[in-house]
Motif scaffolding. Sequence first.
Motif, short mmCIF file in Angstrom:
data_model
loop_
_atom_site.label_atom_id
_atom_site.label_comp_id
_atom_site.label_asym_id
_atom_site.label_seq_id
_atom_site.Cartn_x
_atom_site.Cartn_y
_atom_site.Cartn_z
N UNK A 48 11.70 -51.96 -26.58
CA UNK A 48 12.89 -52.66 -26.06
C UNK A 48 14.14 -51.81 -26.27
N UNK A 49 14.24 -51.24 -27.45
CA UNK A 49 15.38 -50.37 -27.78
C UNK A 49 15.49 -49.22 -26.80
N UNK A 50 14.36 -48.61 -26.51
CA UNK A 50 14.34 -47.48 -25.57
C UNK A 50 14.66 -47.92 -24.15
N UNK A 51 14.18 -49.10 -23.77
CA UNK A 51 14.41 -49.61 -22.41
C UNK A 51 15.91 -49.80 -22.15
N UNK A 52 16.58 -50.47 -23.06
CA UNK A 52 18.01 -50.73 -22.86
C UNK A 52 18.84 -49.44 -22.98
N UNK A 53 18.35 -48.50 -23.80
CA UNK A 53 19.06 -47.23 -23.96
C UNK A 53 19.07 -46.43 -22.67
N UNK A 54 18.01 -46.60 -21.87
CA UNK A 54 17.86 -45.83 -20.64
C UNK A 54 18.69 -46.35 -19.48
N UNK A 55 19.18 -47.59 -19.60
CA UNK A 55 19.90 -48.21 -18.47
C UNK A 55 21.40 -48.21 -18.77
N UNK A 56 22.16 -47.36 -18.07
CA UNK A 56 23.58 -47.21 -18.40
C UNK A 56 24.41 -48.46 -18.18
N UNK A 57 23.99 -49.30 -17.22
CA UNK A 57 24.74 -50.53 -16.97
C UNK A 57 24.69 -51.49 -18.16
N UNK B 21 23.26 -53.82 -34.21
CA UNK B 21 23.75 -53.35 -32.92
C UNK B 21 22.72 -52.37 -32.37
N UNK B 22 21.96 -52.85 -31.37
CA UNK B 22 20.86 -52.05 -30.81
C UNK B 22 21.40 -50.94 -29.91
N UNK B 23 22.47 -51.27 -29.17
CA UNK B 23 23.11 -50.29 -28.30
C UNK B 23 24.60 -50.58 -28.21
N UNK B 24 25.39 -49.53 -28.20
CA UNK B 24 26.84 -49.68 -28.03
C UNK B 24 27.34 -48.49 -27.25
N UNK B 25 27.47 -48.66 -25.93
CA UNK B 25 27.69 -47.51 -25.04
C UNK B 25 29.11 -46.95 -25.14
N UNK B 26 30.12 -47.78 -25.21
CA UNK B 26 31.51 -47.35 -25.35
C UNK B 26 32.03 -46.52 -24.19
N UNK B 27 31.14 -46.20 -23.22
CA UNK B 27 31.64 -45.51 -22.02
C UNK B 27 31.02 -46.14 -20.78
#
Lengths: 154, 154
Positions: free
Chosen positions: A83-92, B141-147
């Motif tokens: 799941x972590x990798x999936x969301x990391x790959x989607x910039x939106x 915080x699994x993801x935090x894009x900030x951009x």
Amino acid sequence: MLNSRDLAILDILQRDSETPLAEVGARVHLSPSACSRRIAHLREAGYIKRNVAVIDRAKVGLPTTVFVTVSARTHSAAWTEQFRQAVAQIPEVMEVYRLTGSIDYLLRIVLPSVDDYDRVYKALVARIEMNVVCASIVMETVKSAESLPLHHAG
Amino acid sequence: MLNSRDLAILDILQRDSETPLAEVGARVHLSPSACSRRIAHLREAGYIKRNVAVIDRAKVGLPTTVFVTVSARTHSAAWTEQFRQAVAQIPEVMEVYRLTGSIDYLLRIVLPSVDDYDRVYKALVARIEMNVVCASIVMETVKSAESLPLHHAG
DNA sequence: AGTGAAAACGTGCGTAC
DNA sequence: GTACGCACGTTTTCACT
């Protein structure tokens, strides 16, 4: 450690990182050269991570925000990592939080329009099996602080 | 309007606003002086709102995030305006969104610890009558894009 | 150790080409 | 779009508390 003067400097810079040192100094009752040294120290110690430009989302064609709540299919370490990798790959997908309570995850998704949500939803479910509990579209941003409440810090 | 080169410049600056013009120019195949002009235009046109320092929340003693979902007591204009003012007055409440669906509002609250939530909760309900549906603490915080995903903009 | 004054440095900006 | 030069703000040095 941080004293109240350091907090005041951080508070100025988190609102406008281009504030001239002369003005920063005037506001915290310090000389420009002393401010320069303090800020350099705050950077090295990691209090200031970096400086960034704040971009008008609506003007660049990304006015829409969708919040999605997700619950895990399983709570295995393998699922979590996938799941972590999936969301990391989607910039939106800009932010993902793991929460207490019955809902496991909260996702903030930024898009050109609500129509684009379908595309991102499909990209998500293609990468990982999950239960999308709810998707709520942001109708209005009532408040957006963009600066930390430093005066209330520990 | 924005061309792909302008978007590339914005993408560089939203990651690091201190990038020297020489490097920005090299990355978008433009001279430093031309970059300077483009950036000045992007500022005047409002695409770049301002530059800010990104501060490490945990290091300054604000590691805790709580998401609160709220439904309105009434949907009158008076209630809405009072609610808007209430959240505006509380600095720990960093973001407030009005959503589609049964939940009316989502609040992001930043705090020194979960213990401080009680204080903010009381400050909120003292200012405005509302139904707090749920308060979820951020565990991770699994993801935090900030951009912004500028390459996917309209 | 940390400050402030002043000098040295570098970057960005304006003018000319 | 490039090249130069000025001006500004930042950074460093240094004397001092």
